[in-house]
Design a protein around this motif. Structure first.
Motif, mmCIF file in Angstrom:
data_model
loop_
_atom_site.group_PDB
_atom_site.id
_atom_site.type_symbol
_atom_site.label_atom_id
_atom_site.label_comp_id
_atom_site.label_asym_id
_atom_site.label_seq_id
_atom_site.Cartn_x
_atom_site.Cartn_y
_atom_site.Cartn_z
ATOM 1 N N CYS A 70 -6.429 8.247 1.630
ATOM 2 C CA CYS A 70 -6.417 7.436 2.493
ATOM 3 C C CYS A 70 -7.039 8.043 3.752
ATOM 4 O O CYS A 70 -6.268 9.059 4.071
ATOM 5 C CB CYS A 70 -4.871 6.794 2.819
ATOM 6 N N ARG A 126 5.912 4.266 1.017
ATOM 7 C CA ARG A 126 6.713 5.469 1.832
ATOM 8 C C ARG A 126 7.659 4.942 2.770
ATOM 9 O O ARG A 126 8.731 5.452 2.934
ATOM 10 C CB ARG A 126 5.822 6.440 2.333
ATOM 11 N N ALA A 127 7.308 4.008 3.595
ATOM 12 C CA ALA A 127 8.139 3.443 4.773
ATOM 13 C C ALA A 127 9.276 2.811 4.255
ATOM 14 O O ALA A 127 10.549 3.120 4.797
ATOM 15 C CB ALA A 127 7.167 2.656 5.591
ATOM 16 N N CYS A 165 1.445 3.763 2.214
ATOM 17 C CA CYS A 165 2.114 4.207 3.453
ATOM 18 C C CYS A 165 3.138 3.150 3.610
ATOM 19 O O CYS A 165 4.589 3.468 3.953
ATOM 20 C CB CYS A 165 1.148 4.063 4.521
ATOM 21 N N GLU A 166 2.948 1.881 3.018
ATOM 22 C CA GLU A 166 4.263 0.780 3.225
ATOM 23 C C GLU A 166 5.430 1.183 2.162
ATOM 24 O O GLU A 166 6.559 1.111 2.512
ATOM 25 C CB GLU A 166 3.777 -0.330 2.802
ATOM 26 N N ILE A 209 5.313 5.655 -5.790
ATOM 27 C CA ILE A 209 4.363 6.393 -5.243
ATOM 28 C C ILE A 209 3.760 7.439 -6.074
ATOM 29 O O ILE A 209 2.503 7.509 -6.749
ATOM 30 C CB ILE A 209 4.858 7.045 -3.920
ATOM 31 N N ALA A 241 -2.568 9.513 2.173
ATOM 32 C CA ALA A 241 -1.854 9.536 0.862
ATOM 33 C C ALA A 241 -3.147 9.465 -0.156
ATOM 34 O O ALA A 241 -3.969 9.009 0.158
ATOM 35 C CB ALA A 241 -0.922 8.143 0.808
ATOM 36 N N LYS A 258 0.769 -0.912 0.054
ATOM 37 C CA LYS A 258 -0.039 0.024 0.067
ATOM 38 C C LYS A 258 1.013 1.344 0.191
ATOM 39 O O LYS A 258 1.989 1.235 0.177
ATOM 40 C CB LYS A 258 -0.991 -0.004 1.266
ATOM 41 N N LEU A 286 -4.646 1.935 -1.257
ATOM 42 C CA LEU A 286 -4.774 2.489 0.132
ATOM 43 C C LEU A 286 -5.432 1.392 1.174
ATOM 44 O O LEU A 286 -6.184 0.568 0.711
ATOM 45 C CB LEU A 286 -5.494 3.708 0.082
ATOM 46 N N HIS A 287 -4.969 1.747 2.445
ATOM 47 C CA HIS A 287 -5.528 0.930 3.298
ATOM 48 C C HIS A 287 -7.102 1.425 3.606
ATOM 49 O O HIS A 287 -7.926 0.489 4.004
ATOM 50 C CB HIS A 287 -4.862 1.059 4.772
ATOM 51 N N LYS A 297 -6.657 6.870 6.751
ATOM 52 C CA LYS A 297 -5.602 6.792 7.703
ATOM 53 C C LYS A 297 -4.335 7.399 7.647
ATOM 54 O O LYS A 297 -3.849 8.190 8.789
ATOM 55 C CB LYS A 297 -5.284 5.066 7.681
ATOM 56 N N CYS A 298 -3.603 7.669 6.500
ATOM 57 C CA CYS A 298 -2.524 8.315 6.344
ATOM 58 C C CYS A 298 -2.594 9.614 5.272
ATOM 59 O O CYS A 298 -1.531 10.227 5.344
ATOM 60 C CB CYS A 298 -1.285 7.363 5.897
#
Length: 62
Positions: free
Chosen positions: A33, A14-15, A11-12, A22, A38, A9, A46-47, A35-36
């Motif tokens: 998203c 990006r980490a 955010c993963e 991205i 994005a 996803k 996305l989550h 959650k984050c």
């Protein structure tokens, strides 16, 4: 050995530092998203995808 990033996803990505991926997945974003924050072209990236709201014009004439 190259890592399979197709299932990750935003955010993963990006980490892990996959900034080019991205950029590819967010060229014309349609979802954001919850959650984050994005933005992505497709909800499966996305989550917690939410529709991206249309920008409102900050103008007296628009």
């Amino acid at each position: 050995m190259s890592e399979d990033i197709t299932q990750l996803k935003m955010c993963e990505l990006r980490a892990k530092g996959f900034m080019e991926e991205i950029d590819r997945r967010s060229a014309k974003p349609t979802v954001v998203c919850g959650k984050c924050g994005a933005k992505a072209d497709r909800p499966e990236h996305l989550h917690n995808p939410r529709p991206l709201s249309n920008k409102k014009l900050d103008s007296y004439w628009g």
